[in-house]
Scaffold this motif. Structure first.
Motif, PDB file in Angstrom:
ATOM      1  N   PRO A  30      34.313 -17.275  42.966  1.00 17.80           N
ATOM      2  CA  PRO A  30      33.157 -16.420  43.243  1.00 17.80           C
ATOM      3  C   PRO A  30      31.827 -16.959  42.709  1.00 17.80           C
ATOM      4  CG  PRO A  30      35.018 -15.052  42.725  1.00 17.80           C
ATOM      5  CD  PRO A  30      35.483 -16.472  42.544  1.00 17.80           C
ATOM      6  N   ARG A  31      31.830 -17.398  41.469  1.00 17.06           N
ATOM      7  CA  ARG A  31      30.587 -17.904  40.890  1.00 17.06           C
ATOM      8  C   ARG A  31      30.091 -19.149  41.643  1.00 17.06           C
ATOM      9  NH1 ARG A  31      27.521 -19.050  35.856  1.00 17.06           N
ATOM     10  NH2 ARG A  31      27.846 -16.847  35.435  1.00 17.06           N
ATOM     11  N   GLU A  32      30.992 -20.057  41.912  1.00 16.08           N
ATOM     12  CA  GLU A  32      30.616 -21.278  42.633  1.00 16.08           C
ATOM     13  C   GLU A  32      30.103 -20.953  44.032  1.00 16.08           C
ATOM     14  OE1 GLU A  32      33.858 -24.325  40.554  1.00 16.08           O
ATOM     15  OE2 GLU A  32      34.448 -23.119  42.282  1.00 16.08           O
ATOM     16  N   LYS A  33      30.735 -19.967  44.656  1.00 15.04           N
ATOM     17  CA  LYS A  33      30.273 -19.556  45.984  1.00 15.04           C
ATOM     18  C   LYS A  33      28.827 -19.079  45.930  1.00 15.04           C
ATOM     19  CE  LYS A  33      34.700 -18.071  47.986  1.00 15.04           C
ATOM     20  NZ  LYS A  33      35.577 -16.892  48.216  1.00 15.04           N
ATOM     21  N   TYR A  34      28.557 -18.216  44.938  1.00 17.55           N
ATOM     22  CA  TYR A  34      27.197 -17.682  44.833  1.00 17.55           C
ATOM     23  C   TYR A  34      26.184 -18.780  44.561  1.00 17.55           C
ATOM     24  CZ  TYR A  34      23.179 -14.991  43.392  1.00 17.55           C
ATOM     25  OH  TYR A  34      21.910 -14.489  43.288  1.00 17.55           O
ATOM     26  N   LEU A  35      26.529 -19.698  43.659  1.00 17.46           N
ATOM     27  CA  LEU A  35      25.605 -20.790  43.328  1.00 17.46           C
ATOM     28  C   LEU A  35      25.328 -21.666  44.542  1.00 17.46           C
ATOM     29  CD1 LEU A  35      26.911 -21.746  39.771  1.00 17.46           C
ATOM     30  CD2 LEU A  35      24.747 -20.602  40.370  1.00 17.46           C
ATOM     31  N   GLN A  36      26.371 -21.929  45.316  1.00 20.82           N
ATOM     32  CA  GLN A  36      26.164 -22.758  46.506  1.00 20.82           C
ATOM     33  C   GLN A  36      25.302 -22.030  47.543  1.00 20.82           C
ATOM     34  OE1 GLN A  36      29.430 -25.188  47.815  1.00 20.82           O
ATOM     35  NE2 GLN A  36      28.819 -25.011  49.970  1.00 20.82           N
ATOM     36  N   LEU A  37      25.541 -20.736  47.676  1.00 22.31           N
ATOM     37  CA  LEU A  37      24.735 -19.941  48.596  1.00 22.31           C
ATOM     38  C   LEU A  37      23.266 -19.977  48.181  1.00 22.31           C
ATOM     39  CD1 LEU A  37      25.416 -18.008  51.047  1.00 22.31           C
ATOM     40  CD2 LEU A  37      25.032 -16.155  49.455  1.00 22.31           C
ATOM     41  N   LEU A  38      23.069 -19.823  46.879  1.00 24.95           N
ATOM     42  CA  LEU A  38      21.731 -19.838  46.299  1.00 24.95           C
ATOM     43  C   LEU A  38      21.011 -21.137  46.641  1.00 24.95           C
ATOM     44  CD1 LEU A  38      20.368 -17.781  44.407  1.00 24.95           C
ATOM     45  CD2 LEU A  38      21.140 -19.138  42.469  1.00 24.95           C
ATOM     46  N   GLU A  39      21.771 -22.230  46.601  1.00 26.14           N
ATOM     47  CA  GLU A  39      21.182 -23.534  46.828  1.00 26.14           C
ATOM     48  C   GLU A  39      20.970 -23.816  48.309  1.00 26.14           C
ATOM     49  OE1 GLU A  39      22.432 -28.064  45.486  1.00 26.14           O
ATOM     50  OE2 GLU A  39      22.763 -26.335  44.164  1.00 26.14           O
ATOM     51  N   GLU A  40      21.967 -23.473  49.114  1.00 30.53           N
ATOM     52  CA  GLU A  40      21.938 -23.899  50.507  1.00 30.53           C
ATOM     53  C   GLU A  40      21.389 -22.864  51.475  1.00 30.53           C
ATOM     54  OE1 GLU A  40      25.734 -25.466  51.541  1.00 30.53           O
ATOM     55  OE2 GLU A  40      25.658 -27.023  49.987  1.00 30.53           O
ATOM     56  N   GLN A  41      21.440 -21.579  51.096  1.00 33.42           N
ATOM     57  CA  GLN A  41      20.922 -20.567  52.010  1.00 33.42           C
ATOM     58  C   GLN A  41      20.164 -19.481  51.256  1.00 33.42           C
ATOM     59  OE1 GLN A  41      25.086 -20.257  54.018  1.00 33.42           O
ATOM     60  NE2 GLN A  41      23.634 -19.726  55.614  1.00 33.42           N
ATOM     61  N   PRO A  42      19.127 -19.885  50.527  1.00 32.34           N
ATOM     62  CA  PRO A  42      18.390 -18.912  49.701  1.00 32.34           C
ATOM     63  C   PRO A  42      17.760 -17.786  50.529  1.00 32.34           C
ATOM     64  CG  PRO A  42      17.225 -21.017  49.839  1.00 32.34           C
ATOM     65  CD  PRO A  42      18.577 -21.241  50.404  1.00 32.34           C
ATOM     66  N   HIS A  43      17.350 -18.084  51.740  1.00 33.96           N
ATOM     67  CA  HIS A  43      16.745 -17.058  52.603  1.00 33.96           C
ATOM     68  C   HIS A  43      17.705 -15.908  52.824  1.00 33.96           C
ATOM     69  CE1 HIS A  43      19.130 -19.765  55.052  1.00 33.96           C
ATOM     70  NE2 HIS A  43      19.210 -18.848  55.985  1.00 33.96           N
TER      71      HIS A  43
END
Lengths: 192, 192
Positions: free
Chosen positions: A150-163
């Motif tokens: 879960p944490r890694e998913k959120y971090l990746q989302l934050l990086e790759e799809q911040p919008h």
DNA sequence: ATCCAATTTTGCCTTGAATCAAATTTAAAG
DNA sequence: CTTTAAATTTGATTCAAGGCAAAATTGGAT
């Protein structure tokens, strides 16, 4: 009209398109608008339209008996559709609904698209490249879902799809990541 | 040759192909064989081939630093490739390796395929339909990974891809389902 | 501006799956 | 066939994420 230009532009990124082909295509487009409570595509329905989004956000919901799971979002400038139903002509396992209060789109009917495939030079090629793009998107998502916690998913989302994080309610984001809203809320507060 | 017929057959399921188109295509095919320890496609390499499997089984492995995760398997009669690398011309994030001791394939080089797209009637259409199929496969897998717990995953696999369970080592199945071998072993013993 | 419903946060507890470790079984290699 | 390594099973323990409930916050509708 500006949003028609956006469509043309997204084609031009894929392929060199003659004006003839473009005119043939453009004639077949229709315009429509949805409100927040509308259901754009229903479970079990055979998807007959390929949409191009010009305003608002929509989400794709998986038909599970229990909780609503989000499989995808679409933003202005992108195509969307219950694509697997559209191409297979089988009942949709997705429901598509607005995230925002207003959603404006163009769309092309299934039969119109088949006409485009038959009667334009570049139709098939655009179709192939578009399908290849869709494939790649799902392919990255497979790796994402298979390998991250879960944490890694959120971090990746934050990086790759911040919008996405800025504009989508947390509970929908959570279901898109395959985690609970509570867990996402905790992860978020532990970071920022 | 029989496996060439299998390729032709899988095309015929997609589209009506003239003999001329078929001959053009067939001339570009090469044959090759791999042993268990061979690496068919390496991480970071740009995939240059689209394979058609005639004997054996291969698996697609995701490039994670820690544990080997399996994203896909291919069986005789199917195409395989590090497809996202092949179509995007970017370094492969997958490694492809044999599961069985011997693997026989035909393959088509990237440039040959572009020639087919340019110089045959049905090339683009086959390419589009194939990409659409690949999309659908990943799309179901997205729902699978998003919505099911380990036990449900195993039961669905049992129902929809029993051949897979019979022929693939448990540890690879487990990584394909996104669970540990221990958990899969326990689920399996709790059922049969 | 106010109200109400929906969303998000927080705390507490539970649980399912992971981890670690050892025993057993299987199968590959010589 | 025998050896040996790899794969699978089994058991004990840990831990991350889920479930539940209540409080706080947000945002839409009137």
């Amino acid at each position: 009209m500006d949003s028609l230009n956006a469509i043309r532009k997204s084609f031009d990124q894929l392929v060199t398109m003659t004006d003839d082909d473009w005119f043939y295509f453009r004639e077949k487009l229709h315009q429509t608008r949805f409100k927040r409570t509308d259901i754009i595509t229903r479970f079990g329905q055979i998807e007959n339209r390929l949409y191009f989004l010009t305003r608002g956000i929509v989400r794709h919901i998986v038909n599970t008996t229990s909780i609503e799971t989000t499989s995808d979002f679409a933003f202005p400038g992108q195509f969307f559709s219950s694509y697997s139903s559209f191409i297979s002509r089988r009942p949709s396992i997705y429901e598509i609904r607005p995230v925002t209060s207003e959603v404006d789109c163009y769309y092309l009917g299934y039969d119109s698209l088949q006409d485009v495939y038959l009667n334009t030079q570049c139709g098939e090629k655009i179709g192939r490249l578009a399908a290849e793009q869709q494939f790649q998107k799902k392919s990255s998502r497979e790796v994402f879902l298979l390998t991250l916690n879960p944490r890694e998913k959120y971090l990746q989302l934050l990086e790759e799809q911040p919008h996405l994080i800025q504009q989508i309610p947390l509970k929908h984001l959570a279901s898109y990541l395959g985690i609970t809203p509570e867990t996402l809320s905790r992860i978020r507060s532990s970071i920022s």
